[in-house]
Design an enzyme around this catalytic site. Sequence first.
Site, PDB file in Angstrom:
ATOM      1  CB  SER A 130      -0.916   0.025   1.230  1.00  0.00           C
ATOM      2  OG  SER A 130      -1.825  -1.037   1.185  1.00  0.00           O
TER       3      SER A 130
ATOM      4  CD  GLU B 123     -15.023  14.945   0.611  1.00  0.00           C
ATOM      5  OE1 GLU B 123     -16.231  15.144   0.877  1.00  0.00           O
ATOM      6  OE2 GLU B 123     -14.310  15.716  -0.055  1.00  0.00           O
TER       7      GLU B 123
ATOM      8  CD1 TRP C  40     -12.447   5.701   5.743  1.00  0.00           C
ATOM      9  CD2 TRP C  40     -10.918   4.582   6.930  1.00  0.00           C
ATOM     10  NE1 TRP C  40     -13.086   5.076   6.781  1.00  0.00           N
ATOM     11  CE2 TRP C  40     -12.182   4.387   7.509  1.00  0.00           C
ATOM     12  CE3 TRP C  40      -9.799   3.976   7.492  1.00  0.00           C
ATOM     13  CZ2 TRP C  40     -12.357   3.602   8.649  1.00  0.00           C
ATOM     14  CZ3 TRP C  40      -9.975   3.204   8.621  1.00  0.00           C
ATOM     15  CH2 TRP C  40     -11.233   3.012   9.182  1.00  0.00           C
TER      16      TRP C  40
ATOM     17  CB  CYS D  69      -4.761   8.299  -9.493  1.00  0.00           C
ATOM     18  SG  CYS D  69      -4.319   9.961  -9.979  1.00  0.00           S
TER      19      CYS D  69
ATOM     20  CD  GLN E  66      -7.862 -39.585  -0.485  1.00  0.00           C
ATOM     21  OE1 GLN E  66      -9.068 -39.423  -0.327  1.00  0.00           O
ATOM     22  NE2 GLN E  66      -7.351 -40.707  -0.953  1.00  0.00           N
TER      23      GLN E  66
ATOM     24  N   GLY F 162      -4.031 -24.893  11.675  1.00  0.00           N
ATOM     25  CA  GLY F 162      -4.636 -25.203  12.962  1.00  0.00           C
ATOM     26  C   GLY F 162      -4.507 -24.037  13.937  1.00  0.00           C
TER      27      GLY F 162
ATOM     28  CD  GLU G  88      -6.631   2.160  -4.903  1.00  0.00           C
ATOM     29  OE1 GLU G  88      -7.149   2.386  -6.005  1.00  0.00           O
ATOM     30  OE2 GLU G  88      -5.706   2.811  -4.419  1.00  0.00           O
TER      31      GLU G  88
ATOM     32  CG  PHE H 153     -23.032   3.516  -9.288  1.00  0.00           C
ATOM     33  CD1 PHE H 153     -22.107   4.549  -9.356  1.00  0.00           C
ATOM     34  CD2 PHE H 153     -22.590   2.208  -9.506  1.00  0.00           C
ATOM     35  CE1 PHE H 153     -20.771   4.295  -9.627  1.00  0.00           C
ATOM     36  CE2 PHE H 153     -21.250   1.949  -9.779  1.00  0.00           C
ATOM     37  CZ  PHE H 153     -20.337   2.986  -9.840  1.00  0.00           C
TER      38      PHE H 153
HETATM   39  C1  LIG Z   1      -6.992   1.069   5.568  1.00  0.00           C
HETATM   40  C2  LIG Z   1      -7.609   1.902   4.500  1.00  0.00           C
HETATM   41  C3  LIG Z   1      -6.820   2.730   3.709  1.00  0.00           C
HETATM   42  C4  LIG Z   1      -7.390   3.581   2.759  1.00  0.00           C
HETATM   43  N1  LIG Z   1      -6.592   4.447   2.036  1.00  0.00           N
HETATM   44  C5  LIG Z   1      -7.181   5.417   1.264  1.00  0.00           C
HETATM   45  C6  LIG Z   1      -6.389   6.449   0.654  1.00  0.00           C
HETATM   46  O1  LIG Z   1      -5.142   6.453   0.753  1.00  0.00           O
HETATM   47  N2  LIG Z   1      -7.023   7.444  -0.018  1.00  0.00           N
HETATM   48  C7  LIG Z   1      -8.392   7.478  -0.150  1.00  0.00           C
HETATM   49  O2  LIG Z   1      -8.898   8.426  -0.768  1.00  0.00           O
HETATM   50  N3  LIG Z   1      -9.167   6.502   0.389  1.00  0.00           N
HETATM   51  C8  LIG Z   1      -8.602   5.473   1.098  1.00  0.00           C
HETATM   52  N4  LIG Z   1      -9.382   4.497   1.681  1.00  0.00           N
HETATM   53  C9  LIG Z   1     -10.835   4.599   1.578  1.00  0.00           C
HETATM   54  C10 LIG Z   1     -11.506   3.521   0.742  1.00  0.00           C
HETATM   55  O3  LIG Z   1     -11.226   3.725  -0.610  1.00  0.00           O
HETATM   56  C11 LIG Z   1     -13.018   3.520   1.074  1.00  0.00           C
HETATM   57  O4  LIG Z   1     -13.145   2.955   2.365  1.00  0.00           O
HETATM   58  C12 LIG Z   1     -13.837   2.759   0.049  1.00  0.00           C
HETATM   59  O5  LIG Z   1     -13.886   3.453  -1.170  1.00  0.00           O
HETATM   60  C13 LIG Z   1     -15.258   2.495   0.531  1.00  0.00           C
HETATM   61  O6  LIG Z   1     -15.854   3.669   0.993  1.00  0.00           O
HETATM   62  P1  LIG Z   1     -16.583   3.677   2.417  1.00  0.00           P
HETATM   63  O7  LIG Z   1     -15.674   3.089   3.411  1.00  0.00           O
HETATM   64  O8  LIG Z   1     -17.109   5.043   2.648  1.00  0.00           O
HETATM   65  O9  LIG Z   1     -17.811   2.671   2.263  1.00  0.00           O
HETATM   66  P2  LIG Z   1     -19.237   2.995   1.604  1.00  0.00           P
HETATM   67  O10 LIG Z   1     -19.076   3.634   0.284  1.00  0.00           O
HETATM   68  O11 LIG Z   1     -20.088   3.660   2.610  1.00  0.00           O
HETATM   69  O12 LIG Z   1     -19.767   1.507   1.375  1.00  0.00           O
HETATM   70  C14 LIG Z   1     -20.336   0.689   2.420  1.00  0.00           C
HETATM   71  C15 LIG Z   1     -20.857  -0.595   1.777  1.00  0.00           C
HETATM   72  O13 LIG Z   1     -21.882  -0.267   0.832  1.00  0.00           O
HETATM   73  C16 LIG Z   1     -21.583  -0.832  -0.422  1.00  0.00           C
HETATM   74  N5  LIG Z   1     -22.090   0.084  -1.477  1.00  0.00           N
HETATM   75  C17 LIG Z   1     -21.811   1.404  -1.645  1.00  0.00           C
HETATM   76  N6  LIG Z   1     -22.423   1.882  -2.746  1.00  0.00           N
HETATM   77  C18 LIG Z   1     -23.101   0.839  -3.301  1.00  0.00           C
HETATM   78  C19 LIG Z   1     -23.902   0.673  -4.467  1.00  0.00           C
HETATM   79  N7  LIG Z   1     -24.147   1.691  -5.337  1.00  0.00           N
HETATM   80  N8  LIG Z   1     -24.418  -0.546  -4.718  1.00  0.00           N
HETATM   81  C20 LIG Z   1     -24.165  -1.595  -3.886  1.00  0.00           C
HETATM   82  N9  LIG Z   1     -23.424  -1.504  -2.775  1.00  0.00           N
HETATM   83  C21 LIG Z   1     -22.881  -0.314  -2.490  1.00  0.00           C
HETATM   84  C22 LIG Z   1     -20.080  -0.964  -0.459  1.00  0.00           C
HETATM   85  O14 LIG Z   1     -19.661  -1.974  -1.380  1.00  0.00           O
HETATM   86  C23 LIG Z   1     -19.770  -1.341   0.990  1.00  0.00           C
HETATM   87  O15 LIG Z   1     -19.921  -2.726   1.182  1.00  0.00           O
HETATM   88  C24 LIG Z   1      -8.813   3.573   2.574  1.00  0.00           C
HETATM   89  C25 LIG Z   1      -9.592   2.687   3.331  1.00  0.00           C
HETATM   90  C26 LIG Z   1      -9.021   1.874   4.275  1.00  0.00           C
HETATM   91  C27 LIG Z   1      -9.907   0.968   5.091  1.00  0.00           C
END
Ligand SMILES: Cc1cc2nc3c(=O)[nH]c(=O)nc-3n(C[C@H](O)[C@H](O)[C@H](O)COP(=O)(O)OP(=O)(O)OC[C@H]3O[C@@H](n4cnc5c(N)ncnc54)[C@H](O)[C@@H]3O)c2cc1C
Length: 387
Positions: A90, A132, A161, A241, A282, A342, A366, A386
């Site tokens: 990462s 955000e 995040w 990106c 097996q 285990g 991502e 969407f």
């Molecule tokens: C350790 C870590 C490092 C990270 N690093 C970065 C970084 O360097 N820069 C950065 O910008 N971001 C970073 N992220 C953020 C990351 O990209 C987001 O967490 C991710 O895009 C998901 O957004 P969210 O957490 O707000 O979840 P949400 O968007 O709220 O999603 C919650 C759930 O709803 C589902 N969902 C959302 N929309 C839909 C839809 N239309 N249809 C069906 N299901 C849906 C999702 O699949 C998920 O299961 C990082 C995250 C983590 C955990």
Amino acid sequence: MLDYVDLESELTEEERMVRDTAREFVEEQVKPDVGQHWIDGTFPKDLIPEMGELGFYAPNLEGYGLPNLSETAYGLLMQELEAGDSGLRSMASVQGALVMYPIHAFGSDAQKDEWLPKLGAGEAVGCFGLTEPEHGSNPSAMETHAERDGDGYVLNGAKTWITNSPISDVAVVWAKDRSSDGTPVRGFLVETDRDGVTTNKIDEKLSLRASITGEIGLNDVHVPEDNVLPDVEGMKGPLSCLTQARYGIAWGAVGAAMDCFETARDYATDREQFGKPIGGFQLQQEKLAEMATQITNAQLLAHRLATLKERGDLRPEQVSMAKRNNVRMAREQSRVAREMLGGNGITADYSPMRHVTNLETVYTYEGTHDIHSLIIGHDLTGIPAFE
Ligand SMILES: Cc1cc2nc3c(=O)[nH]c(=O)nc-3n(C[C@H](O)[C@H](O)[C@H](O)COP(=O)(O)OP(=O)(O)OC[C@H]3O[C@@H](n4cnc5c(N)ncnc54)[C@H](O)[C@@H]3O)c2cc1C
């Protein structure tokens, strides 16, 4: 490490050398301590300049002292780093694909001259601020904004995040430009020591613990016009990106799975129950066979992506398919490896449990698994699920 269909024979001398250098680095410098870093929730920061010296950041970019290696070499590098830990990969992904790539692709000459050599050498650390608190999967709804102010802009908003934000010198912040028609998203290079910038660390993560994650607070932050990435406007900027980084993840996840496979195979041939190695039963052989097959499928997809990327034909939807498939594969197979060990499998003495927890993040960031399903679904049907 597992190479069941002799992909090795397709590699150039240079690609083998990159892979071997990264493998040796991970064996000697990462594996001995990464379990403790994971437990402590720290990142091995002393490795940042060393990874720079070895050319591990953005080696597929041209100029500015960067190695300009093939896309296969870059992929193999990500594979080897993630065999060590997803946190390490990462770090390299963010630095290379999410910070250096946009500066290289969309930056001014002055921005390139200032940042690319330092970032490439690991003398400076960068982060990528898109997500955000209220906008993760739908970043185009971002609230962070910029307003014209004299010879520059004033930024306000919050990102969360963000990998490496607490240790970064510069953040690539994506914000809506309220002073332009249509409020297009633009990229801003924000030095983290500017007045009004905060980068609080997010503690108590249960995944990707050997990686530093934080927020970026922007409270009336003034940046000069020269800090705006001049050559991109709209969501194309951050999304291009992400395509670069997701390409690296498609390879990296395979590395995590390969490390789990090797650990499970070694354990199964060594550990005896009922008077013989468990690998002689097996049920355990079936697990190894399935793991090896799934890893091989994912390797083939990653190698094909490299060929397409090299000739400029790779589409983002194809990258979505590989990120989605290969991370799911690694997430599932790391659990099988954990199970084969285990009780020992739940300790930090062995890598699979660490990979299991790390891969929860890789499955989510991502673009979540769901979001990649919808990107592929849109591509296959022509109907967006969407907007
Ligand atoms: C350790 C870590 C490092 C990270 N690093 C970065 C970084 O360097 N820069 C950065 O910008 N971001 C970073 N992220 C953020 C990351 O990209 C987001 O967490 C991710 O895009 C998901 O957004 P969210 O957490 O707000 O979840 P949400 O968007 O709220 O999603 C919650 C759930 O709803 C589902 N969902 C959302 N929309 C839909 C839809 N239309 N249809 C069906 N299901 C849906 C999702 O699949 C998920 O299961 C990082 C995250 C983590 C955990």
